[in-house]
Design a protein around this motif. Structure first.
Motif, PDB file in Angstrom:
ATOM      1  N   GLU A   1       0.831  -1.208   0.000  1.00  0.00           N
ATOM      2  CA  GLU A   1       0.000   0.000   0.000  1.00  0.00           C
ATOM      3  C   GLU A   1       0.864   1.255   0.000  1.00  0.00           C
ATOM      4  OE1 GLU A   1      -2.759   2.708  -0.373  1.00  0.00           O
ATOM      5  OE2 GLU A   1      -3.098   0.576  -0.659  1.00  0.00           O
TER       6      GLU A   1
ATOM      7  N   SER B   1       2.395   1.611  -3.472  1.00  0.00           N
ATOM      8  CA  SER B   1       1.376   2.077  -4.417  1.00  0.00           C
ATOM      9  C   SER B   1       1.035   3.542  -4.184  1.00  0.00           C
ATOM     10  CB  SER B   1       0.102   1.241  -4.282  1.00  0.00           C
ATOM     11  OG  SER B   1       0.374  -0.104  -4.558  1.00  0.00           O
ATOM     12  N   ALA B   2       0.911   3.933  -2.922  1.00  0.00           N
ATOM     13  CA  ALA B   2       0.582   5.328  -2.605  1.00  0.00           C
ATOM     14  C   ALA B   2       1.682   6.268  -3.080  1.00  0.00           C
ATOM     15  CB  ALA B   2       0.363   5.484  -1.100  1.00  0.00           C
TER      16      ALA B   2
ATOM     17  N   VAL C   1       3.817   5.730  -5.562  1.00  0.00           N
ATOM     18  CA  VAL C   1       3.781   5.770  -7.028  1.00  0.00           C
ATOM     19  C   VAL C   1       2.662   6.708  -7.481  1.00  0.00           C
ATOM     20  CG1 VAL C   1       3.277   4.414  -9.103  1.00  0.00           C
ATOM     21  CG2 VAL C   1       4.859   3.524  -7.381  1.00  0.00           C
ATOM     22  N   ARG C   2       1.479   6.600  -6.866  1.00  0.00           N
ATOM     23  CA  ARG C   2       0.373   7.497  -7.226  1.00  0.00           C
ATOM     24  C   ARG C   2       0.740   8.951  -6.937  1.00  0.00           C
ATOM     25  NH1 ARG C   2      -2.506   3.411  -4.705  1.00  0.00           N
ATOM     26  NH2 ARG C   2      -2.763   4.649  -2.818  1.00  0.00           N
ATOM     27  N   GLU C   3       1.400   9.185  -5.824  1.00  0.00           N
ATOM     28  CA  GLU C   3       1.802  10.534  -5.442  1.00  0.00           C
ATOM     29  C   GLU C   3       2.770  11.142  -6.472  1.00  0.00           C
ATOM     30  OE1 GLU C   3       4.597  12.064  -1.884  1.00  0.00           O
ATOM     31  OE2 GLU C   3       2.849  10.911  -1.237  1.00  0.00           O
TER      32      GLU C   3
ATOM     33  N   TYR D   1       3.040  10.243  -9.693  1.00  0.00           N
ATOM     34  CA  TYR D   1       2.324  10.507 -10.936  1.00  0.00           C
ATOM     35  C   TYR D   1       1.338  11.658 -10.795  1.00  0.00           C
ATOM     36  CZ  TYR D   1       4.252   6.689 -13.627  1.00  0.00           C
ATOM     37  OH  TYR D   1       5.108   5.883 -14.327  1.00  0.00           O
ATOM     38  N   ALA D   2       0.738  11.829  -9.636  1.00  0.00           N
ATOM     39  CA  ALA D   2      -0.192  12.957  -9.418  1.00  0.00           C
ATOM     40  C   ALA D   2       0.563  14.281  -9.498  1.00  0.00           C
ATOM     41  CB  ALA D   2      -0.884  12.824  -8.074  1.00  0.00           C
TER      42      ALA D   2
ATOM     43  N   GLU E   1       0.998  15.830 -13.149  1.00  0.00           N
ATOM     44  CA  GLU E   1      -0.139  16.375 -13.917  1.00  0.00           C
ATOM     45  C   GLU E   1      -0.099  17.878 -13.953  1.00  0.00           C
ATOM     46  OE1 GLU E   1      -3.604  14.690 -12.135  1.00  0.00           O
ATOM     47  OE2 GLU E   1      -3.170  12.721 -12.911  1.00  0.00           O
TER      48      GLU E   1
END
Length: 171
Positions: free
Chosen positions: A157, A160-161, A163-165, A167-168, A171
């Motif tokens: 988790e 994953s968090a 990696v999302r952070e 990529y976010a 943007e």
């Protein structure tokens, strides 16, 4: 005499004003260019850092899954060994040693302290499960996948968090 002095003074003052204006303009332009270069360098460093971090986060996630599969295979082999007297699972043991060693080696490249701590906690739990020490109250081996479920979920988790952070932020 005063007739030629006023135009001369006006000319000199005009030239000085033009020189000062141009000098200030050049300095502003130089500062803007320097700031733009610094911003480009900072963006390039951030991009390289993110790429480095993403690469190692994904790699450690894959290594953790491989180590978990290797531990499961080792546990099954040890159960067969203990219950039915089959041969020690050397191949599964070697695969497990290799997988946990790879996790240990790669976890040092994780930049997030929280993620690195969770991965180390999981690796230590896997090492404890692998050690096959006896529980004080019985002779059942200490290999419980339920004991690994919490640390495994937490590590994945957090990976994953992060990696999302990353990529976010792009943007």
């Amino acid at each position: 005499m005063a007739e030629w002095l006023v135009p001369l003074i006006t000319f000199v003052l005009g030239a000085l004003a033009a020189f000062a204006r141009d000098y200030i303009g050049v300095r502003r332009e130089s500062r803007r260019e320097r700031d733009a270069r610094e911003a480009e360098r900072a963006a390039a460093v951030r991009e390289r850092r993110e790429e480095f971090e993403l690469k190692h986060l994904v790699e450690v996630g894959e290594l953790l899954r491989e180590a978990h599969r290797a531990l499961r295979d080792f546990a099954v082999g040890m159960e067969q060994c203990l219950k039915y007297g089959e041969e020690f699972p050397r191949e599964a043991d070697a695969r497990l040693q290799s997988a946990t060693g790879a996790v240990r080696a790669q976890s040092g490249y994780l930049l997030s302290d929280e993620v690195r701590a969770a991965v180390e906690e999981l690796r230590e739990a896997m090492a404890a499960a692998e050690s096959w020490e006896r529980r004080p109250t019985g002779d059942k081996p200490v290999v419980s996948f339920m004991d690994l479920k919490g640390p495994m979920e937490r590590a994945h988790e957090l990976i994953s968090a992060r990696v999302r952070e990353i990529y976010a932020g792009r943007e």
